[in-house]
Design an enzyme around this catalytic site. Structure first.
Site, PDB file in Angstrom:
ATOM      1  N   HIS A 205     -24.848   6.432  23.054  1.00 31.84           N
ATOM      2  CA  HIS A 205     -24.497   6.801  21.672  1.00 31.84           C
ATOM      3  C   HIS A 205     -24.089   8.272  21.697  1.00 31.84           C
ATOM      4  O   HIS A 205     -24.862   9.166  21.365  1.00 31.84           O
ATOM      5  CB  HIS A 205     -25.699   6.570  20.751  1.00 31.84           C
ATOM      6  CG  HIS A 205     -25.487   7.069  19.355  1.00 31.84           C
ATOM      7  ND1 HIS A 205     -24.529   6.575  18.513  1.00 31.84           N
ATOM      8  CD2 HIS A 205     -26.126   8.042  18.650  1.00 31.84           C
ATOM      9  CE1 HIS A 205     -24.578   7.199  17.357  1.00 31.84           C
ATOM     10  NE2 HIS A 205     -25.540   8.105  17.407  1.00 31.84           N
TER      11      HIS A 205
ATOM     12  N   ASP B  30     -22.220   2.587  15.682  1.00 31.65           N
ATOM     13  CA  ASP B  30     -20.953   2.713  16.421  1.00 31.65           C
ATOM     14  C   ASP B  30     -20.161   1.412  16.332  1.00 31.65           C
ATOM     15  O   ASP B  30     -18.935   1.415  16.195  1.00 31.65           O
ATOM     16  CB  ASP B  30     -21.243   3.051  17.889  1.00 31.65           C
ATOM     17  CG  ASP B  30     -22.206   4.211  18.015  1.00 31.65           C
ATOM     18  OD1 ASP B  30     -21.777   5.358  17.863  1.00 31.65           O
ATOM     19  OD2 ASP B  30     -23.412   3.971  18.218  1.00 31.65           O
TER      20      ASP B  30
HETATM   21  P1  NAD Z   1     -33.959  14.789   8.898  1.00 32.41           P
HETATM   22  O1  NAD Z   1     -34.123  16.170   9.453  1.00 32.41           O
HETATM   23  O2  NAD Z   1     -33.529  14.622   7.501  1.00 32.41           O
HETATM   24  O3  NAD Z   1     -35.321  13.984   9.071  1.00 32.41           O
HETATM   25  C1  NAD Z   1     -36.046  13.993  10.254  1.00 32.41           C
HETATM   26  C2  NAD Z   1     -37.502  13.778   9.892  1.00 32.41           C
HETATM   27  O4  NAD Z   1     -38.234  13.626  11.086  1.00 32.41           O
HETATM   28  C3  NAD Z   1     -38.124  14.964   9.112  1.00 32.41           C
HETATM   29  O5  NAD Z   1     -38.735  14.494   7.934  1.00 32.41           O
HETATM   30  C4  NAD Z   1     -39.132  15.519  10.107  1.00 32.41           C
HETATM   31  O6  NAD Z   1     -40.297  16.068   9.452  1.00 32.41           O
HETATM   32  C5  NAD Z   1     -39.468  14.272  10.905  1.00 32.41           C
HETATM   33  N1  NAD Z   1     -40.106  14.547  12.195  1.00 32.41           N
HETATM   34  C6  NAD Z   1     -39.858  15.568  13.050  1.00 32.41           C
HETATM   35  N2  NAD Z   1     -40.678  15.489  14.110  1.00 32.41           N
HETATM   36  C7  NAD Z   1     -41.430  14.389  13.928  1.00 32.41           C
HETATM   37  C8  NAD Z   1     -42.466  13.776  14.689  1.00 32.41           C
HETATM   38  N3  NAD Z   1     -42.908  14.296  15.851  1.00 32.41           N
HETATM   39  N4  NAD Z   1     -43.033  12.644  14.208  1.00 32.41           N
HETATM   40  C9  NAD Z   1     -42.625  12.112  13.038  1.00 32.41           C
HETATM   41  N5  NAD Z   1     -41.662  12.661  12.272  1.00 32.41           N
HETATM   42  C10 NAD Z   1     -41.071  13.783  12.715  1.00 32.41           C
HETATM   43  O7  NAD Z   1     -32.975  14.029   9.911  1.00 32.41           O
HETATM   44  P2  NAD Z   1     -32.184  12.640   9.672  1.00 32.41           P
HETATM   45  O8  NAD Z   1     -30.847  12.936   9.086  1.00 32.41           O
HETATM   46  O9  NAD Z   1     -33.083  11.669   9.010  1.00 32.41           O
HETATM   47  O10 NAD Z   1     -31.912  12.228  11.211  1.00 32.41           O
HETATM   48  C11 NAD Z   1     -32.991  11.894  12.051  1.00 32.41           C
HETATM   49  C12 NAD Z   1     -32.511  11.644  13.489  1.00 32.41           C
HETATM   50  O11 NAD Z   1     -31.631  10.517  13.517  1.00 32.41           O
HETATM   51  C13 NAD Z   1     -31.713  12.803  14.106  1.00 32.41           C
HETATM   52  O12 NAD Z   1     -32.130  12.992  15.462  1.00 32.41           O
HETATM   53  C14 NAD Z   1     -30.275  12.315  14.047  1.00 32.41           C
HETATM   54  O13 NAD Z   1     -29.460  12.941  15.015  1.00 32.41           O
HETATM   55  C15 NAD Z   1     -30.503  10.844  14.334  1.00 32.41           C
HETATM   56  N6  NAD Z   1     -29.386   9.938  13.982  1.00 32.41           N
HETATM   57  C16 NAD Z   1     -29.120   8.903  14.849  1.00 32.41           C
HETATM   58  C17 NAD Z   1     -28.124   7.991  14.562  1.00 32.41           C
HETATM   59  C18 NAD Z   1     -27.827   6.843  15.494  1.00 32.41           C
HETATM   60  O14 NAD Z   1     -26.885   6.079  15.246  1.00 32.41           O
HETATM   61  N7  NAD Z   1     -28.578   6.635  16.571  1.00 32.41           N
HETATM   62  C19 NAD Z   1     -27.371   8.131  13.381  1.00 32.41           C
HETATM   63  C20 NAD Z   1     -27.689   9.189  12.521  1.00 32.41           C
HETATM   64  C21 NAD Z   1     -28.706  10.094  12.823  1.00 32.41           C
HETATM   65  C1  LMR Z   2     -24.069   9.790  14.196  1.00 35.23           C
HETATM   66  O1  LMR Z   2     -23.490   9.122  15.054  1.00 35.23           O
HETATM   67  O2  LMR Z   2     -23.576   9.943  13.050  1.00 35.23           O
HETATM   68  C2  LMR Z   2     -25.404  10.399  14.499  1.00 35.23           C
HETATM   69  O3  LMR Z   2     -25.781  10.151  15.830  1.00 35.23           O
HETATM   70  C3  LMR Z   2     -25.484  11.843  14.176  1.00 35.23           C
HETATM   71  C4  LMR Z   2     -24.724  12.709  15.149  1.00 35.23           C
HETATM   72  O4  LMR Z   2     -25.286  13.718  15.595  1.00 35.23           O
HETATM   73  O5  LMR Z   2     -23.573  12.381  15.469  1.00 35.23           O
END
Ligand code: NAD
Ligand code: LMR
Length: 339
Positions: free
Chosen positions: A188, A160
């Site tokens: 967030h 962010d």
């Molecule tokens: P994705 O679905 O590609 O990958 C998620 C992975 O987590 C998968 O490989 C899945 O098997 C694994 N997983 C699920 N449960 C699990 C567990 N109990 N233990 C270990 N691994 C487990 O998703 P992504 O695009 O990599 O996003 C992951 C997370 O990050 C999402 O919740 C998304 O919303 C979040 N995210 C946060 C931010 C931020 O700024 N905070 C930014 C982008 C994405």
């Molecule tokens: C983001 O900010 O891009 C991530 O937290 C993914 C989402 O769900 O917005």
């Protein structure tokens, strides 16, 4: 002299963000060009084969920094002796969802992981939660790790922060390097408050460079809704920009924030700026000797106070929902941290 290896535990390592992050870790971007790294990939049992495939590819980079790579579905194995844990493993949202909608799907992951971190992680463990809703998941993990100092648990809001800096730079027609002292407060989520009240643009007060109406309206919306805009455009949530933010968060903590600037991170509140203790809230922060510090003494006018309070109210509601779902109840333990 070669520094000692860092042990990185990465949950969700076979997912999109994990895949974008791991090869940059192996090339030294996260811990430095000379620091060896041990990678512990933690995956859901259903994704262990995919994780093993990523491990094969990591070996094929032939990085001199990569000491070893393991893949496991057991948090107690993944976190054993870990120096840094990046908790990405969780479901991402899809179009039409808010991040808070993920609470029931994802929050159950973070209590057991917090308990495992408490019992087996290295003495200096640093935890960064990325999986959404990141702030509340970090709060849940911290609540299950009573022996780990609170300030070691963080939620990612550097993404962010970067979004805010980039929007100001575009608006002002300057390089992002000329934009400093942006602050992201709160959750967030769309309620977050990207704050330009103390920001500088090429040495001038940001509000003398960009107009106040924009700073209080379209700017806030564009940053707070950026995740949604990316999902709408890409059909999937942000990945490469998130991996970049994870690397920067870790690097800034270890090596410090440049003088005169700060970054943003979700920290367990100690009551600073009236945020209730225990909530994981984004604050403007610096880092001193590898530990995050909230930037002290910033004046908050009525606009800022109202925006922060609104986001904190959402964090309180998420905490209460997590409690009602039982995610703050003690989890079964299978052994304590060795003396
Ligand atoms: P994705 O679905 O590609 O990958 C998620 C992975 O987590 C998968 O490989 C899945 O098997 C694994 N997983 C699920 N449960 C699990 C567990 N109990 N233990 C270990 N691994 C487990 O998703 P992504 O695009 O990599 O996003 C992951 C997370 O990050 C999402 O919740 C998304 O919303 C979040 N995210 C946060 C931010 C931020 O700024 N905070 C930014 C982008 C994405
Ligand atoms: C983001 O900010 O891009 C991530 O937290 C993914 C989402 O769900 O917005």
């Amino acid at each position: 002299m070669t520094p000692p290896p860092v042990t990185l535990a990465l949950s969700g390592a076979a997912g999109q963000i994990g895949y974008a992050l791991l090869f940059r870790v192996a090339s030294g971007e996260m811990f430095g060009p000379d620091t060896p790294v041990r990678v512990r990939m933690l995956e859901h049992p259903d994704a262990l084969a995919a994780g093993a495939g990523v491990a094969l590819e990591l070996q094929d980079v032939a990085s001199p920094l990569l000491v070893d790579v393991d893949v496991t579905a057991d948090p107690r194995v993944a976190f054993d002796g870990a120096d840094v844990a990046v908790l990405v493993g969780a479901r991402p949202r899809t179009a039409g969802m808010e991040r808070a909608d993920l609470l029931s799907a994802n929050a159950g992951i973070f209590g057991p992981q917090g308990a495992a971190l408490n019992d087996v992680a290295g003495a200096g463990i640093q935890v960064l939660v990325v999986g959404n809703p990141a702030n509340t998941n970090a709060m849940i993990a911290a609540a299950h790790a009573p022996d780990v100092p609170r300030e070691r648990f963080t939620a990612l809001t550097r993404l962010d922060h970067n979004r805010a800096v980039a929007q100001v730079a575009l608006r002002a027609g300057v390089s992002p390097r000329d934009v400093t002292r942006v602050a992201v407060w709160g959750n967030h989520s769309p309620s977050q408050y990207p704050d330009l009240r103390h920001a500088r643009v090429a040495g001038r007060a940001a509000l003398d460079v960009v107009d106040r109406d924009w700073a209080e309206g379209a700017f806030i919306d564009s940053v707070a809704q950026r995740g949604r805009a990316i999902i709408a455009a890409r059909g999937a949530s942000s990945v490469a920009s998130t991996a970049t933010a994870v690397i920067q968060h870790s690097h800034l903590r270890r090596h410090g924030v440049p003088d005169g600037d700060w970054t943003s991170a979700g920290l367990v509140s100690d009551g600073s700026y009236g945020v209730p203790e225990g909530l994981v809230c984004s604050f403007p922060v610096t880092s001193v000797a590898g530990a995050w510090r909230v930037v002290p003494g910033l004046e908050l006018d009525a606009f800022s106070r109202a925006r922060i309070d609104a986001s904190v109210a959402e964090l309180v509601a998420e905490r209460d929902a997590a409690r009602a779902l039982g995610h703050l109840d003690p989890v079964a333990r299978s052994g304590a941290r060795p003396a």
